[in-house]
Design a protein around this motif. Structure first.
Motif, PDB file in Angstrom:
ATOM      1  N   LEU A  66      93.804 111.232 106.993  1.00 15.70           N
ATOM      2  CA  LEU A  66      92.646 110.365 107.264  1.00 15.70           C
ATOM      3  C   LEU A  66      92.548 109.963 108.729  1.00 15.70           C
ATOM      4  CD1 LEU A  66      92.841 108.035 104.124  1.00 15.70           C
ATOM      5  CD2 LEU A  66      91.273 109.938 104.522  1.00 15.70           C
ATOM      6  N   GLY A  67      93.549 110.301 109.514  1.00 16.46           N
ATOM      7  CA  GLY A  67      93.527 109.944 110.934  1.00 16.46           C
ATOM      8  C   GLY A  67      93.708 108.457 111.175  1.00 16.46           C
ATOM      9  N   ILE A  68      94.570 107.832 110.366  1.00 15.20           N
ATOM     10  CA  ILE A  68      94.827 106.399 110.513  1.00 15.20           C
ATOM     11  C   ILE A  68      96.334 106.182 110.567  1.00 15.20           C
ATOM     12  CG2 ILE A  68      92.711 105.738 109.300  1.00 15.20           C
ATOM     13  CD1 ILE A  68      94.360 105.309 106.788  1.00 15.20           C
ATOM     14  N   SER A  69      96.753 104.950 110.744  1.00 13.66           N
ATOM     15  CA  SER A  69      98.179 104.646 110.813  1.00 13.66           C
ATOM     16  C   SER A  69      98.777 104.506 109.425  1.00 13.66           C
ATOM     17  CB  SER A  69      98.412 103.356 111.605  1.00 13.66           C
ATOM     18  OG  SER A  69      97.899 102.242 110.899  1.00 13.66           O
ATOM     19  N   GLN A  70     100.075 104.767 109.328  1.00  8.78           N
ATOM     20  CA  GLN A  70     100.764 104.622 108.050  1.00  8.78           C
ATOM     21  C   GLN A  70     100.742 103.168 107.586  1.00  8.78           C
ATOM     22  OE1 GLN A  70     104.875 105.783 108.144  1.00  8.78           O
ATOM     23  NE2 GLN A  70     105.035 105.983 105.916  1.00  8.78           N
ATOM     24  N   SER A  71     100.805 102.238 108.534  1.00  6.67           N
ATOM     25  CA  SER A  71     100.784 100.817 108.168  1.00  6.67           C
ATOM     26  C   SER A  71      99.466 100.437 107.497  1.00  6.67           C
ATOM     27  CB  SER A  71     101.015  99.942 109.400  1.00  6.67           C
ATOM     28  OG  SER A  71      99.964 100.096 110.344  1.00  6.67           O
ATOM     29  N   SER A  72      98.370 101.124 107.854  1.00  6.18           N
ATOM     30  CA  SER A  72      97.079 100.839 107.214  1.00  6.18           C
ATOM     31  C   SER A  72      97.127 101.202 105.735  1.00  6.18           C
ATOM     32  CB  SER A  72      95.952 101.616 107.898  1.00  6.18           C
ATOM     33  OG  SER A  72      95.772 101.189 109.236  1.00  6.18           O
ATOM     34  N   VAL A  73      97.818 102.305 105.406  1.00  6.80           N
ATOM     35  CA  VAL A  73      97.960 102.715 104.011  1.00  6.80           C
ATOM     36  C   VAL A  73      98.795 101.693 103.252  1.00  6.80           C
ATOM     37  CG1 VAL A  73      98.845 104.492 102.461  1.00  6.80           C
ATOM     38  CG2 VAL A  73      97.727 105.153 104.604  1.00  6.80           C
ATOM     39  N   VAL A  74      99.877 101.235 103.881  1.00  2.18           N
ATOM     40  CA  VAL A  74     100.746 100.250 103.236  1.00  2.18           C
ATOM     41  C   VAL A  74      99.998  98.940 103.011  1.00  2.18           C
ATOM     42  CG1 VAL A  74     102.856  98.896 103.488  1.00  2.18           C
ATOM     43  CG2 VAL A  74     102.825 101.293 104.204  1.00  2.18           C
ATOM     44  N   LYS A  75      99.285  98.459 104.023  1.00  2.00           N
ATOM     45  CA  LYS A  75      98.548  97.208 103.905  1.00  2.00           C
ATOM     46  C   LYS A  75      97.448  97.314 102.849  1.00  2.00           C
ATOM     47  CE  LYS A  75      99.364  95.685 108.667  1.00  2.00           C
ATOM     48  NZ  LYS A  75      98.746  95.460 109.995  1.00  2.00           N
ATOM     49  N   PHE A  76      96.811  98.475 102.769  1.00  2.00           N
ATOM     50  CA  PHE A  76      95.780  98.704 101.756  1.00  2.00           C
ATOM     51  C   PHE A  76      96.375  98.541 100.361  1.00  2.00           C
ATOM     52  CE2 PHE A  76      93.767 101.571  98.736  1.00  2.00           C
ATOM     53  CZ  PHE A  76      92.420 101.290  98.880  1.00  2.00           C
ATOM     54  N   SER A  77      97.537  99.148 100.153  1.00  2.00           N
ATOM     55  CA  SER A  77      98.199  99.061  98.844  1.00  2.00           C
ATOM     56  C   SER A  77      98.574  97.627  98.510  1.00  2.00           C
ATOM     57  CB  SER A  77      99.454  99.945  98.836  1.00  2.00           C
ATOM     58  OG  SER A  77      99.144 101.277  99.187  1.00  2.00           O
ATOM     59  N   GLN A  78      99.098  96.908  99.488  1.00  2.00           N
ATOM     60  CA  GLN A  78      99.518  95.530  99.252  1.00  2.00           C
ATOM     61  C   GLN A  78      98.319  94.626  98.994  1.00  2.00           C
ATOM     62  OE1 GLN A  78     101.764  94.924 102.860  1.00  2.00           O
ATOM     63  NE2 GLN A  78     103.694  95.585 101.910  1.00  2.00           N
ATOM     64  N   LYS A  79      97.196  94.916  99.633  1.00  2.00           N
ATOM     65  CA  LYS A  79      95.996  94.109  99.430  1.00  2.00           C
ATOM     66  C   LYS A  79      95.507  94.213  97.986  1.00  2.00           C
ATOM     67  CE  LYS A  79      91.473  93.172 101.513  1.00  2.00           C
ATOM     68  NZ  LYS A  79      90.540  93.535 102.613  1.00  2.00           N
ATOM     69  N   LEU A  80      95.780  95.349  97.344  1.00  2.00           N
ATOM     70  CA  LEU A  80      95.392  95.537  95.950  1.00  2.00           C
ATOM     71  C   LEU A  80      96.396  94.941  94.979  1.00  2.00           C
ATOM     72  CD1 LEU A  80      94.034  99.200  95.969  1.00  2.00           C
ATOM     73  CD2 LEU A  80      92.705  97.102  95.706  1.00  2.00           C
ATOM     74  N   GLY A  81      97.488  94.371  95.517  1.00  2.00           N
ATOM     75  CA  GLY A  81      98.464  93.711  94.665  1.00  2.00           C
ATOM     76  C   GLY A  81      99.702  94.530  94.358  1.00  2.00           C
ATOM     77  N   PHE A  82      99.911  95.644  95.073  1.00  2.00           N
ATOM     78  CA  PHE A  82     101.090  96.471  94.855  1.00  2.00           C
ATOM     79  C   PHE A  82     102.139  96.185  95.931  1.00  2.00           C
ATOM     80  CE2 PHE A  82      97.534  98.581  92.899  1.00  2.00           C
ATOM     81  CZ  PHE A  82      98.046  99.020  91.684  1.00  2.00           C
ATOM     82  N   LYS A  83     103.375  96.535  95.622  1.00  2.00           N
ATOM     83  CA  LYS A  83     104.455  96.338  96.603  1.00  2.00           C
ATOM     84  C   LYS A  83     104.270  97.246  97.808  1.00  2.00           C
ATOM     85  CE  LYS A  83     106.982  93.336  94.337  1.00  2.00           C
ATOM     86  NZ  LYS A  83     107.226  91.968  94.862  1.00  2.00           N
ATOM     87  N   GLY A  84     103.682  98.386  97.585  1.00  2.00           N
ATOM     88  CA  GLY A  84     103.468  99.350  98.659  1.00  2.00           C
ATOM     89  C   GLY A  84     102.775 100.582  98.117  1.00  2.00           C
ATOM     90  N   TYR A  85     102.643 101.598  98.959  1.00  2.00           N
ATOM     91  CA  TYR A  85     101.955 102.818  98.561  1.00  2.00           C
ATOM     92  C   TYR A  85     102.635 103.529  97.388  1.00  2.00           C
ATOM     93  CZ  TYR A  85     100.287 107.634  98.764  1.00  2.00           C
ATOM     94  OH  TYR A  85      99.796 108.866  98.438  1.00  2.00           O
ATOM     95  N   PRO A  86     103.981 103.620  97.342  1.00  2.00           N
ATOM     96  CA  PRO A  86     104.609 104.294  96.179  1.00  2.00           C
ATOM     97  C   PRO A  86     104.215 103.660  94.851  1.00  2.00           C
ATOM     98  CG  PRO A  86     106.205 103.991  97.937  1.00  2.00           C
ATOM     99  CD  PRO A  86     104.984 103.212  98.333  1.00  2.00           C
ATOM    100  N   ASP A  87     104.131 102.326  94.811  1.00  2.00           N
ATOM    101  CA  ASP A  87     103.718 101.654  93.574  1.00  2.00           C
ATOM    102  C   ASP A  87     102.292 102.021  93.202  1.00  2.00           C
ATOM    103  OD1 ASP A  87     106.118 100.363  93.212  1.00  2.00           O
ATOM    104  OD2 ASP A  87     105.532  98.617  94.366  1.00  2.00           O
ATOM    105  N   LEU A  88     101.409 102.021  94.211  1.00  2.00           N
ATOM    106  CA  LEU A  88     100.012 102.372  93.970  1.00  2.00           C
ATOM    107  C   LEU A  88      99.906 103.800  93.454  1.00  2.00           C
ATOM    108  CD1 LEU A  88      96.959 101.941  94.167  1.00  2.00           C
ATOM    109  CD2 LEU A  88      97.103 102.520  96.597  1.00  2.00           C
ATOM    110  N   LYS A  89     100.608 104.733  94.105  1.00  2.00           N
ATOM    111  CA  LYS A  89     100.553 106.140  93.706  1.00  2.00           C
ATOM    112  C   LYS A  89     101.099 106.320  92.289  1.00  2.00           C
ATOM    113  CE  LYS A  89     103.390 109.136  95.660  1.00  2.00           C
ATOM    114  NZ  LYS A  89     103.953 110.132  96.616  1.00  2.00           N
ATOM    115  N   PHE A  90     102.197 105.632  91.997  1.00  2.00           N
ATOM    116  CA  PHE A  90     102.799 105.735  90.667  1.00  2.00           C
ATOM    117  C   PHE A  90     101.831 105.251  89.584  1.00  2.00           C
ATOM    118  CE2 PHE A  90     105.167 103.754  87.177  1.00  2.00           C
ATOM    119  CZ  PHE A  90     105.965 104.825  86.758  1.00  2.00           C
ATOM    120  N   CYS A  91     101.197 104.119  89.819  1.00  2.00           N
ATOM    121  CA  CYS A  91     100.290 103.545  88.815  1.00  2.00           C
ATOM    122  C   CYS A  91      99.037 104.396  88.639  1.00  2.00           C
ATOM    123  CB  CYS A  91      99.931 102.118  89.203  1.00  2.00           C
ATOM    124  SG  CYS A  91     101.301 100.966  89.030  1.00  2.00           S
TER     125      CYS A  91
END
Length: 304
Positions: A66-91
């Motif tokens: 997506l041409g963005i920073s990895q921290s943006s992906v992590v923050k996006f996941s946390q904003k949805l209520g997940f611990k991080g991207y792995p949790d979001l991907k798993f769910c």
């Protein structure tokens, strides 16, 4: 995306994050999309369009794609209520697996019937998805606040134009049947005249799918100037009518077909209004008694 070898692995998802996603994460992504920043919308659109490919993407690979920073992906996941991207991907993977299993479990005889049966099933799933998204956007505390405002109101003013007027009239009818004084108009001029008599004990419920009609915004401001409480009923996302309201009921409905999307919106909105009516009725036995009496009188008029 071309890969030269196995993708780098993110940390394993935590049980807390997976358990915290009670509703489908894709529904939550779609429901929240219109309130996201530009970068967040890019991530959201990728997830919605490529959910089945996420198992091959680490957070770094997704960020690179997506041409963005990895921290943006992590923050996006946390904003949805997940611990991080792995949790979001798993769910998301779990939700897709459940959906696939549900489709496989359907009787093949249903799929072999006439084409309109498949169309009816697709429409029903779209309505169910819109209802789920809408429920996620309206916390129980917010709905309870609106129910309490209606129950405690001296009068409930209700207004909606065009298609919105159908739901406005329906709400006004049901509140009247249970004994709540209502003032309902589909004409903004008549409503403006009625609002001039409003006071601090009154509530205005104003329906507008996109929340941009100047007349309704004027009525809402006029009502608040008389210290009444206003409730807007619109699509989720920012709009002038919602900005002027003390409380908001939000509806989410999306479909690629322009003629289908309004049907999903109306179905999700009606379900939410039905919930409000049931909660109001449960507030007092007097409302239920009044409804039975009103229904009897109406039936006598229809079938003397």
């Amino acid at each position: 995306m071309t890969r030269g070898g196995p993708p780098p692995q993110d940390p394993a998802p935590t049980e807390a994050g997976a358990a915290g996603a009670e509703a489908s994460p894709l529904l939550r992504v779609r429901a929240e999309r219109d309130r996201m920043s530009a970068i967040e919308r890019r991530i959201a659109d990728f997830l919605l369009d490529n959910a089945h490919l996420l198992r091959d993407y680490s957070s770094q690979q997704l960020a690179s794609a997506l041409g963005i920073s990895q921290s943006s992906v992590v923050k996006f996941s946390q904003k949805l209520g997940f611990k991080g991207y792995p949790d979001l991907k798993f769910c998301i993977g779990e939700a897709l697996a459940r959906e696939t299993a549900g489709i496989a479990a359907r009787p093949t005889s249903t799929r072999d019937l006439a084409p309109h049966v498949a169309l009816a099933e697709s429409l029903w799933r779209g309505k169910a998805r819109a209802e789920q998204e809408t429920r996620l956007l309206n916390p129980l505390e917010q709905i309870d606040r609106i129910v309490q405002a209606i129950v405690g109101a001296d009068r409930v003013f209700i207004c909606g134009l065009g298609q919105d007027g159908i739901h406005a009239r329906g709400l006004g009818l049901r509140l009247s049947l249970i004994g709540i004084a209502t003032v309902e108009h589909a004409d903004p001029v008549l409503m403006a005249a009625s609002v001039s008599t409003a006071g601090p004990g009154d509530v205005l419920v104003v329906f507008s799918e996109h929340g941009r009609q100047p007349e309704l915004c004027h009525i809402s401001r006029q009502f608040r100037a008389r210290r009444g409480k206003t409730v807007s009923v619109t699509r989720h996302g920012a709009n002038p009518l919602r900005a002027h309201a003390d409380a908001a009921l939000l509806v989410s409905a999306h479909d690629d077909d322009a003629h289908v999307e309004p049907l999903l919106y109306q179905a999700a909105l009606q379900h939410m209004l039905d919930l409000v009516i049931v909660l109001v009725c449960q507030h007092s036995d007097d409302y239920l008694d009044h409804y039975r009496s009103s229904a009897e009188h109406v039936q006598k008029m229809l079938d003397p």
